[in-house]
Design a protein around this motif. Structure first.
Motif, PDB file in Angstrom:
ATOM      1  N   VAL A 185       0.899  -1.197   0.007  1.00 27.55           N
ATOM      2  CA  VAL A 185       0.077  -0.084   0.008  1.00 27.55           C
ATOM      3  C   VAL A 185       0.754   1.193   0.149  1.00 27.55           C
ATOM      4  CG1 VAL A 185      -1.729   1.316   1.299  1.00 27.55           C
ATOM      5  CG2 VAL A 185      -1.878  -0.970   1.063  1.00 27.55           C
ATOM      6  N   CYS A 186       1.646   1.336   0.934  1.00 29.33           N
ATOM      7  CA  CYS A 186       2.538   2.471   0.843  1.00 29.33           C
ATOM      8  C   CYS A 186       4.004   2.448   0.004  1.00 29.33           C
ATOM      9  CB  CYS A 186       3.006   2.938   2.587  1.00 29.33           C
ATOM     10  SG  CYS A 186       4.241   1.842   3.331  1.00 29.33           S
ATOM     11  N   ARG A 187       4.426   1.251  -0.216  1.00 28.07           N
ATOM     12  CA  ARG A 187       5.360   0.881  -1.186  1.00 28.07           C
ATOM     13  C   ARG A 187       6.628   1.124  -0.427  1.00 28.07           C
ATOM     14  NH1 ARG A 187       2.697  -2.229  -4.579  1.00 28.07           N
ATOM     15  NH2 ARG A 187       0.980  -0.969  -5.558  1.00 28.07           N
ATOM     16  N   LYS A 188       6.741   1.141   1.013  1.00 34.45           N
ATOM     17  CA  LYS A 188       8.038   1.469   1.730  1.00 34.45           C
ATOM     18  C   LYS A 188       8.534  -0.062   2.428  1.00 34.45           C
ATOM     19  CE  LYS A 188       7.221   5.902   2.025  1.00 34.45           C
ATOM     20  NZ  LYS A 188       8.561   6.765   1.225  1.00 34.45           N
ATOM     21  N   HIS A 194       3.126  -3.887   8.123  1.00 30.35           N
ATOM     22  CA  HIS A 194       2.585  -2.552   8.420  1.00 30.35           C
ATOM     23  C   HIS A 194       0.750  -2.979   8.718  1.00 30.35           C
ATOM     24  CE1 HIS A 194       5.590   0.098   6.194  1.00 30.35           C
ATOM     25  NE2 HIS A 194       5.858  -0.648   7.128  1.00 30.35           N
ATOM     26  N   ILE A 206      -5.443   1.904   3.227  1.00 32.54           N
ATOM     27  CA  ILE A 206      -4.595   3.006   3.508  1.00 32.54           C
ATOM     28  C   ILE A 206      -3.447   2.317   4.587  1.00 32.54           C
ATOM     29  CG2 ILE A 206      -5.764   4.943   3.426  1.00 32.54           C
ATOM     30  CD1 ILE A 206      -6.371   5.262   6.172  1.00 32.54           C
ATOM     31  N   CYS A 207      -2.359   2.989   4.484  1.00 32.83           N
ATOM     32  CA  CYS A 207      -1.247   2.312   5.684  1.00 32.83           C
ATOM     33  C   CYS A 207      -0.694   3.609   6.285  1.00 32.83           C
ATOM     34  CB  CYS A 207      -0.035   1.776   4.736  1.00 32.83           C
ATOM     35  SG  CYS A 207       1.395   1.360   5.842  1.00 32.83           S
ATOM     36  N   MET A 210       2.165   5.857   5.072  1.00 32.55           N
ATOM     37  CA  MET A 210       1.828   6.516   3.696  1.00 32.55           C
ATOM     38  C   MET A 210       2.311   7.965   4.156  1.00 32.55           C
ATOM     39  SD  MET A 210      -1.642   4.948   2.476  1.00 32.55           S
ATOM     40  CE  MET A 210      -1.794   6.069   0.984  1.00 32.55           C
ATOM     41  N   LYS A 212       1.353  10.400   2.316  1.00 37.67           N
ATOM     42  CA  LYS A 212       0.131  11.399   1.786  1.00 37.67           C
ATOM     43  C   LYS A 212      -1.092  10.599   1.494  1.00 37.67           C
ATOM     44  CE  LYS A 212       0.829  14.850  -0.523  1.00 37.67           C
ATOM     45  NZ  LYS A 212       1.120  15.966  -1.726  1.00 37.67           N
ATOM     46  N   HIS A 213      -2.016  10.880   1.939  1.00 37.00           N
ATOM     47  CA  HIS A 213      -3.479  10.335   1.655  1.00 37.00           C
ATOM     48  C   HIS A 213      -4.454  11.386   1.440  1.00 37.00           C
ATOM     49  CE1 HIS A 213      -6.776   7.540   1.073  1.00 37.00           C
ATOM     50  NE2 HIS A 213      -7.273   8.232   1.987  1.00 37.00           N
TER      51      HIS A 213
END
Length: 217
Positions: A185-188, A194, A206-207, A210, A212-213
């Motif tokens: 989701v956040c790609r981190k 997470h 959502i994570c 993130m 920004k959302h």
């Protein structure tokens, strides 16, 4: 009146790098290093770290945020048999040990801490180099992510291949977005799962990591 915006924006330390003199924060994941021999590096990558029975800080896995410190190990070994593993480490709760005969020097884990941290140049006689050192109690908090140093290109390529194979073979039983590696989701990049939630504004996943959302309703 219609609400046009839900969400947040944050500044995020993507690399999780600290200089050696900075105290690690609880619950964060950091880049650290471990020096070992070629054969033991193979074993660590394929089977994971094992706790040392004892040491300056008691049982645990000894690592450092200072690569130069890791490059000194194994002590008294030839440079042709030295490997430095690059790690991602979830430090958990951290105890600073900065004096000789510290009351928690070997009992920090029994007192609820996950990692012991010796700051650089703290004057401890057990650390004549003055270089930063960490001891992590639980080997499962440590993941090998790359090779920082190896004797030659062929060994580097071999060990990198073992790291890739270990990641492929890692059966976590979790959903794809929760597997080790990058969060879906956040790609981190992360070493621990997470928390994935549903946004109460737009209904998308959502994570909390993130940057920004935004959503419109």
């Amino acid at each position: 009146m219609a609400v046009e915006f839900y969400g947040w924006e944050v500044f995020y330390d993507d690399d999780h790098h600290l200089s050696a003199e900075q105290e690690p924060k609880a619950g964060r994941t950091y880049t650290m290093y471990h020096g070992t021999s070629v054969q033991i590096a193979r074993s660590i990558i394929t089977a994971g770290f094992q706790q040392s029975r004892d040491g300056m800080l008691g049982p645990g896995v000894y690592i450092s945020r200072n690569q130069k410190k890791a490059e000194r190990y194994p002590l008294n070994s030839a440079r042709t048999d030295r490997v430095v593993l690059k790690l991602q480490v979830d430090t958990g709760k951290v105890k600073k040990i900065d004096t000789d005969n510290h009351p928690m020097q070997k009992t920090w884990h029994a007192n609820g801490y996950d990692t012991a941290w010796v700051p650089p140049n703290c004057g401890m006689k057990a650390v004549p180099s003055g270089l930063e050192e960490d001891c992590v109690w639980d080997p499962n908090r440590i993941e090998v992510v790359d090779i920082a140093l190896a004797p030659d290109q062929s060994i580097t390529a071999e060990l990198k291949g073992l790291i890739s194979g270990a990641k492929r073979n890692k059966g976590t039983g979790m959903k794809p977005q929760q597997q080790a590696g990058n969060c879906g989701v956040c790609r981190k990049a992360r070493a621990t799962p997470h928390e994935i939630e549903t946004c109460w504004g737009c209904g998308n996943n959502i994570c909390t990591f993130m940057m920004k959302h935004k959503c419109r309703v």
